[in-house]
Scaffold this motif. Sequence first.
Motif, mmCIF file in Angstrom:
data_model
loop_
_atom_site.group_PDB
_atom_site.id
_atom_site.type_symbol
_atom_site.label_atom_id
_atom_site.label_comp_id
_atom_site.label_asym_id
_atom_site.label_seq_id
_atom_site.Cartn_x
_atom_site.Cartn_y
_atom_site.Cartn_z
ATOM 1 N N ALA A 1 -40.069 -32.661 94.335
ATOM 2 C CA ALA A 1 -39.886 -33.456 92.756
ATOM 3 C C ALA A 1 -39.053 -35.069 92.203
ATOM 4 O O ALA A 1 -38.669 -34.727 91.337
ATOM 5 N N LYS A 2 -37.669 -34.857 93.256
ATOM 6 C CA LYS A 2 -37.249 -36.076 93.168
ATOM 7 C C LYS A 2 -37.461 -37.607 93.690
ATOM 8 O O LYS A 2 -37.203 -38.034 93.166
ATOM 9 N N LEU A 3 -38.868 -37.263 94.738
ATOM 10 C CA LEU A 3 -40.021 -38.369 94.275
ATOM 11 C C LEU A 3 -39.885 -39.353 93.259
ATOM 12 O O LEU A 3 -40.083 -38.776 92.271
ATOM 13 N N THR A 4 -39.820 -40.545 92.924
ATOM 14 C CA THR A 4 -40.369 -41.176 91.930
ATOM 15 C C THR A 4 -41.558 -42.278 92.055
ATOM 16 O O THR A 4 -42.193 -42.112 90.790
ATOM 17 N N ASP A 5 -42.077 -42.246 92.654
ATOM 18 C CA ASP A 5 -43.545 -43.138 93.498
ATOM 19 C C ASP A 5 -44.110 -41.963 92.668
ATOM 20 O O ASP A 5 -44.493 -40.693 93.202
ATOM 21 N N PRO A 6 -45.681 -41.772 91.378
ATOM 22 C CA PRO A 6 -46.697 -41.428 91.112
ATOM 23 C C PRO A 6 -47.572 -40.260 92.289
ATOM 24 O O PRO A 6 -47.054 -39.213 92.471
ATOM 25 N N GLU A 7 -48.171 -41.526 93.157
ATOM 26 C CA GLU A 7 -49.335 -40.672 93.855
ATOM 27 C C GLU A 7 -48.059 -40.342 94.719
ATOM 28 O O GLU A 7 -49.221 -39.105 95.757
ATOM 29 N N LYS A 8 -46.970 -40.721 95.278
ATOM 30 C CA LYS A 8 -45.822 -39.929 96.565
ATOM 31 C C LYS A 8 -45.937 -38.850 96.349
ATOM 32 O O LYS A 8 -46.345 -37.870 97.281
ATOM 33 N N LYS A 9 -45.323 -38.244 94.769
ATOM 34 C CA LYS A 9 -45.429 -37.220 94.570
ATOM 35 C C LYS A 9 -46.618 -36.243 94.685
ATOM 36 O O LYS A 9 -45.762 -35.336 94.850
ATOM 37 N N LEU A 10 -47.649 -36.382 94.091
ATOM 38 C CA LEU A 10 -48.454 -35.281 93.810
ATOM 39 C C LEU A 10 -48.751 -35.566 95.240
ATOM 40 O O LEU A 10 -49.387 -33.842 95.727
ATOM 41 N N GLU A 11 -49.349 -36.283 96.650
ATOM 42 C CA GLU A 11 -49.151 -36.216 97.635
ATOM 43 C C GLU A 11 -48.450 -34.851 98.353
ATOM 44 O O GLU A 11 -49.008 -33.903 99.154
ATOM 45 N N ALA A 12 -46.935 -35.258 97.939
ATOM 46 C CA ALA A 12 -45.690 -33.629 98.052
ATOM 47 C C ALA A 12 -46.470 -32.526 98.517
ATOM 48 O O ALA A 12 -46.340 -32.046 98.917
ATOM 49 N N PHE A 13 -46.692 -32.601 96.978
ATOM 50 C CA PHE A 13 -46.851 -31.677 96.223
ATOM 51 C C PHE A 13 -48.307 -30.869 96.463
ATOM 52 O O PHE A 13 -48.308 -29.232 96.612
ATOM 53 N N ARG A 14 -49.101 -31.449 96.959
ATOM 54 C CA ARG A 14 -50.245 -30.687 97.531
ATOM 55 C C ARG A 14 -50.497 -30.529 99.065
ATOM 56 O O ARG A 14 -50.525 -29.149 99.262
ATOM 57 N N GLU A 15 -49.319 -30.818 99.488
ATOM 58 C CA GLU A 15 -48.440 -30.887 100.844
ATOM 59 C C GLU A 15 -48.040 -29.317 100.650
ATOM 60 O O GLU A 15 -48.113 -28.299 101.397
ATOM 61 N N THR A 16 -47.190 -29.307 99.745
ATOM 62 C CA THR A 16 -46.220 -28.200 99.994
ATOM 63 C C THR A 16 -47.008 -26.750 99.115
ATOM 64 O O THR A 16 -47.298 -25.340 100.004
ATOM 65 N N LEU A 17 -48.162 -27.138 98.367
ATOM 66 C CA LEU A 17 -48.800 -26.018 98.102
ATOM 67 C C LEU A 17 -49.647 -25.134 98.925
ATOM 68 O O LEU A 17 -49.739 -24.105 99.009
ATOM 69 N N ALA A 18 -49.918 -26.160 100.259
ATOM 70 C CA ALA A 18 -50.770 -25.397 101.265
ATOM 71 C C ALA A 18 -50.025 -24.423 102.026
ATOM 72 O O ALA A 18 -50.056 -24.091 102.962
ATOM 73 N N LEU A 19 -48.619 -24.635 101.868
ATOM 74 C CA LEU A 19 -48.186 -24.136 102.756
ATOM 75 C C LEU A 19 -47.667 -22.311 102.410
ATOM 76 O O LEU A 19 -47.087 -21.408 102.508
ATOM 77 N N LEU A 20 -47.884 -22.242 101.122
ATOM 78 C CA LEU A 20 -48.328 -20.486 100.093
ATOM 79 C C LEU A 20 -48.687 -20.075 100.584
ATOM 80 O O LEU A 20 -50.461 -20.340 100.948
ATOM 81 N N PRO A 21 -48.290 -18.836 101.260
ATOM 82 C CA PRO A 21 -49.888 -17.576 101.718
ATOM 83 C C PRO A 21 -50.779 -17.436 100.553
ATOM 84 O O PRO A 21 -50.175 -17.913 99.595
#
Length: 334
Positions: free
Chosen positions: A242-262
Amino acid sequence: MPSRESYEVHKEEKSLVQKAKREANQEDILAAALGMRMGPQKPPATFWQPLKLFAYSQLTSLVRRASLKESERAPRSEKVHNFKVHTFRGPHWCEHCASFMWGLMAQGVKCADCGLNVHKQCSPLVPNDCKPDLRHIRKVYSCDLTTLVKAYNTARPMVVDMCIREIESRGLKSEGLYRISGFSDSVEEVKTAFDKDGEKTDISVNAYEDINIITGALKLYLRDLPVPVISYDAYPRFIEAAKLTDPEKKLEAFRETLALLPPSHSETLKYLMAHLKRVTQNEEFNLMNAENLAIIFGPTLMRAPNQDAITALNDIRYQRQVVELLIKKEDVLF
């Protein structure tokens, strides 16, 4: 006067008869232990009950151990066992190593979700393949999310499915949806009904005319989860994303983090975000946009364990940003 040879023959015959009787007796013991019928039946004797329990326990252990070995070749399950120290009544054998559990008290541990009985020292060796049994699930609220969906064999918790269906059938245009609280006693009544009746709970308009009671029951369920929908492992990654400012990098980070959820958490979050997106599409009537909903659901869906008050306070705005982006980009992220 009988000769010595005839005496020896008689002695040998007698020995063979006694051996045959012993073998027959052993067959009777085994048959009694396994509950089998062999020859004419005698009245059941309580003396053989411990042997029967022993045989049953040994067979159960063999089956369990075979399934554990099979699970080692299968993909690893995400559900760990919820072991608690337990005092067993009567003879019990470890379902992992098949050895006897000695002692009069606290002989081993028992999984509160599936009922697996093992030695305390064996518990770390058992694979994370818990398959919760409804007989061991005593409540719906405050029950681990993965435990509940596995016990009921559903993709998501019944509370989430049933409440969202009811809200979308008659409440999407209700002003202040999710912001206005329902009568607390009625919300507790819904909670009690779910704990008691499960999927048979009646939350229709005939039972609860005020839709805010249903939204309150859903929010309470999500708050009461022992592990929040956005799990503790994923929490810091979402905050950093959420602290990232680049929109594309933020979306990619969100996708990677969602993959960590059970899987059960991911499916529940996806279903909930799609619902909240539909709520925002009725903003003209309900006056609830993504930012308003994120303020409400941020602390509900995200909690950091063992966090000091100052850090928790600073994280509130990032929690809001995380949920707001999940709602707005629901179609892209899931």
